[in-house]
Each structure stands twice: as structure tokens, then as C-alpha cells.
Scaffold this motif. Structure first.
Motif, PDB file in Angstrom:
ATOM      1  N   ASP A   9      12.602 -12.625  34.025  1.00 42.20           N
ATOM      2  CA  ASP A   9      13.093 -13.071  32.718  1.00 42.20           C
ATOM      3  C   ASP A   9      13.795 -14.425  32.797  1.00 42.20           C
ATOM      4  N   THR A  10      14.594 -14.622  33.826  1.00 41.07           N
ATOM      5  CA  THR A  10      15.325 -15.882  33.994  1.00 41.07           C
ATOM      6  C   THR A  10      14.370 -17.055  34.191  1.00 41.07           C
ATOM      7  N   VAL A  11      13.334 -16.850  35.013  1.00 36.98           N
ATOM      8  CA  VAL A  11      12.369 -17.925  35.275  1.00 36.98           C
ATOM      9  C   VAL A  11      11.554 -18.230  34.014  1.00 36.98           C
ATOM     10  N   VAL A  12      11.100 -17.196  33.321  1.00 37.95           N
ATOM     11  CA  VAL A  12      10.334 -17.410  32.085  1.00 37.95           C
ATOM     12  C   VAL A  12      11.195 -18.145  31.063  1.00 37.95           C
ATOM     13  N   GLU A  13      12.454 -17.754  30.921  1.00 36.58           N
ATOM     14  CA  GLU A  13      13.350 -18.441  29.985  1.00 36.58           C
ATOM     15  C   GLU A  13      13.549 -19.907  30.366  1.00 36.58           C
ATOM     16  N   PHE A  14      13.638 -20.213  31.656  1.00 38.96           N
ATOM     17  CA  PHE A  14      13.775 -21.602  32.089  1.00 38.96           C
ATOM     18  C   PHE A  14      12.591 -22.429  31.594  1.00 38.96           C
ATOM     19  N   TYR A  15      11.379 -21.933  31.829  1.00 39.99           N
ATOM     20  CA  TYR A  15      10.196 -22.720  31.463  1.00 39.99           C
ATOM     21  C   TYR A  15       9.946 -22.751  29.956  1.00 39.99           C
ATOM     22  N   THR A  16      10.350 -21.723  29.225  1.00 35.22           N
ATOM     23  CA  THR A  16      10.161 -21.756  27.768  1.00 35.22           C
ATOM     24  C   THR A  16      11.295 -22.502  27.083  1.00 35.22           C
ATOM     25  N   ASP A  17      12.530 -22.167  27.415  1.00 41.63           N
ATOM     26  CA  ASP A  17      13.680 -22.744  26.718  1.00 41.63           C
ATOM     27  C   ASP A  17      14.006 -24.167  27.156  1.00 41.63           C
ATOM     28  N   ARG A  18      13.843 -24.465  28.433  1.00 43.49           N
ATOM     29  CA  ARG A  18      14.287 -25.776  28.935  1.00 43.49           C
ATOM     30  C   ARG A  18      13.143 -26.761  29.132  1.00 43.49           C
ATOM     31  N   VAL A  19      11.959 -26.263  29.523  1.00 40.72           N
ATOM     32  CA  VAL A  19      10.825 -27.170  29.776  1.00 40.72           C
ATOM     33  C   VAL A  19       9.917 -27.295  28.558  1.00 40.72           C
ATOM     34  N   GLY A  20       9.848 -26.261  27.723  1.00 38.39           N
ATOM     35  CA  GLY A  20       9.039 -26.333  26.510  1.00 38.39           C
ATOM     36  C   GLY A  20       7.693 -25.639  26.593  1.00 38.39           C
ATOM     37  N   ALA A  21       7.478 -24.825  27.627  1.00 38.91           N
ATOM     38  CA  ALA A  21       6.233 -24.052  27.703  1.00 38.91           C
ATOM     39  C   ALA A  21       6.268 -22.937  26.662  1.00 38.91           C
ATOM     40  N   GLU A  22       5.087 -22.447  26.312  1.00 42.49           N
ATOM     41  CA  GLU A  22       4.975 -21.347  25.360  1.00 42.49           C
ATOM     42  C   GLU A  22       4.389 -20.131  26.055  1.00 42.49           C
ATOM     43  N   VAL A  23       4.822 -18.955  25.633  1.00 44.71           N
ATOM     44  CA  VAL A  23       4.247 -17.721  26.161  1.00 44.71           C
ATOM     45  C   VAL A  23       2.836 -17.598  25.611  1.00 44.71           C
ATOM     46  N   ARG A  24       1.869 -17.500  26.492  1.00 43.88           N
ATOM     47  CA  ARG A  24       0.460 -17.361  26.104  1.00 43.88           C
ATOM     48  C   ARG A  24       0.057 -15.889  26.076  1.00 43.88           C
ATOM     49  N   VAL A  25       0.440 -15.139  27.138  1.00 44.83           N
ATOM     50  CA  VAL A  25       0.084 -13.721  27.239  1.00 44.83           C
ATOM     51  C   VAL A  25       1.225 -12.973  27.925  1.00 44.83           C
ATOM     52  N   GLU A  26       1.598 -11.836  27.361  1.00 49.57           N
ATOM     53  CA  GLU A  26       2.533 -10.913  28.004  1.00 49.57           C
ATOM     54  C   GLU A  26       1.720  -9.744  28.547  1.00 49.57           C
ATOM     55  N   GLN A  27       1.874  -9.466  29.824  1.00 45.11           N
ATOM     56  CA  GLN A  27       1.209  -8.331  30.448  1.00 45.11           C
ATOM     57  C   GLN A  27       2.293  -7.373  30.922  1.00 45.11           C
ATOM     58  N   ALA A  28       1.884  -6.266  31.529  1.00 44.53           N
ATOM     59  CA  ALA A  28       2.837  -5.231  31.944  1.00 44.53           C
ATOM     60  C   ALA A  28       3.987  -5.798  32.760  1.00 44.53           C
ATOM     61  N   ASP A  29       3.703  -6.605  33.766  1.00 46.98           N
ATOM     62  CA  ASP A  29       4.760  -7.159  34.616  1.00 46.98           C
ATOM     63  C   ASP A  29       4.589  -8.653  34.871  1.00 46.98           C
ATOM     64  N   CYS A  30       3.741  -9.297  34.083  1.00 47.89           N
ATOM     65  CA  CYS A  30       3.486 -10.731  34.233  1.00 47.89           C
ATOM     66  C   CYS A  30       3.543 -11.424  32.873  1.00 47.89           C
ATOM     67  N   THR A  31       3.991 -12.657  32.889  1.00 49.73           N
ATOM     68  CA  THR A  31       3.976 -13.492  31.692  1.00 49.73           C
ATOM     69  C   THR A  31       3.199 -14.752  32.021  1.00 49.73           C
ATOM     70  N   ILE A  32       2.209 -15.073  31.188  1.00 49.64           N
ATOM     71  CA  ILE A  32       1.427 -16.294  31.345  1.00 49.64           C
ATOM     72  C   ILE A  32       1.954 -17.310  30.346  1.00 49.64           C
ATOM     73  N   LEU A  33       2.301 -18.488  30.862  1.00 48.73           N
ATOM     74  CA  LEU A  33       2.832 -19.571  30.037  1.00 48.73           C
ATOM     75  C   LEU A  33       1.801 -20.682  29.901  1.00 48.73           C
ATOM     76  N   ASP A  34       1.966 -21.482  28.855  1.00 52.31           N
ATOM     77  CA  ASP A  34       1.081 -22.619  28.614  1.00 52.31           C
ATOM     78  C   ASP A  34       1.937 -23.835  28.265  1.00 52.31           C
ATOM     79  N   PHE A  35       1.650 -24.934  28.958  1.00 52.07           N
ATOM     80  CA  PHE A  35       2.293 -26.203  28.645  1.00 52.07           C
ATOM     81  C   PHE A  35       1.189 -27.222  28.440  1.00 52.07           C
TER      82      PHE A  35
END
Length: 111
Positions: free
Chosen positions: A13-39
Motif C-alpha cells: 500500500d505504501t509503495v502504490v501510494e507513493f507512485y500514485t500520490d507523489r509521482v502521478g501514476a494511475e491504478v490500471r488494474v487491481e488484482q488479489a495481491d497485485c496492483t498494476i499502475l500506468d504512467f
């Protein structure tokens, strides 16, 4: 066609928040234990794992020095260096650490 680079992390959660909140990536897909981001077409993912993969570099490419400078201002607390020209590669860049200690590079090509 496209690809995705995945990293295991103990702090999903902390790493995903860093890339979405601070870098500007968007969540592309949420899976059971993985999150795919898109920048802007660059896709990468983080999976909740008992061990962290902290090798490699995630490089984010911008269209101007000013945009790189703006990212440096936003990430000054985790930046490894100041933005600078790298004549070897013809880029303007700086590096920062994500919450796992993985290198993130922010650059623009100078051509």
C-alpha cells in the motif's frame, strides 16, 4: 502490444501510494495481491510478497527540463541528487528512492 514490469514488496500500500500520490501514476488494474499502475503508457506493478524486490530502476520520461524540476521539487525529501545534465546519455535527470529503497529516475531527453 505492451509489457508490465512487476516487483514484489513488503509494503504494497505504501509503495502504490507513493507512485500514485507523489509521482502521478494511475491504478490500471487491481488484482488479489497485485496492483498494476500506468504512467503515460509505462506499466508496472507491485505485488504483496514476503520479500521485497528492490533492484532495477523505474524511469519516468518527461517532455521538458521544467517538468523534471517540478518532480524534483515534489520529491526533494527522497531525491538522491539534484537535476543535472548527463552528457553520456544526452539527458537531464535526477534519482529518488521509493519507499522500498528502489531507484526511481526522472528524466528528459535533450535531443
Amino acid at each position: 502490444m505492451f509489457g508490465i514490469v512487476f516487483f514484489g514488496t513488503e509494503q504494497h500500500d505504501t509503495v502504490v501510494e507513493f507512485y500514485t500520490d507523489r509521482v502521478g501514476a494511475e491504478v490500471r488494474v487491481e488484482q488479489a495481491d497485485c496492483t498494476i499502475l500506468d504512467f503515460d503508457g509505462f506499466r508496472f506493478g507491485f505485488c504483496d510478497r514476503p520479500d521485497t524486490d528492490d533492484c532495477g530502476i523505474l524511469t519516468f520520461v518527461y517532455d521538458s527540463k521544467a517538468a523534471v524540476d517540478e518532480m524534483h521539487d515534489a520529491l526533494a525529501d527522497v531525491a538522491r541528487d539534484d537535476p543535472h545534465e548527463n552528457d553520456t546519455y544526452g539527458i537531464y535527470q535526477f534519482f529518488a528512492d521509493d519507499p522500498d529503497g528502489r531507484a526511481a529516475e526522472f528524466q528528459v531527453f535533450l535531443d
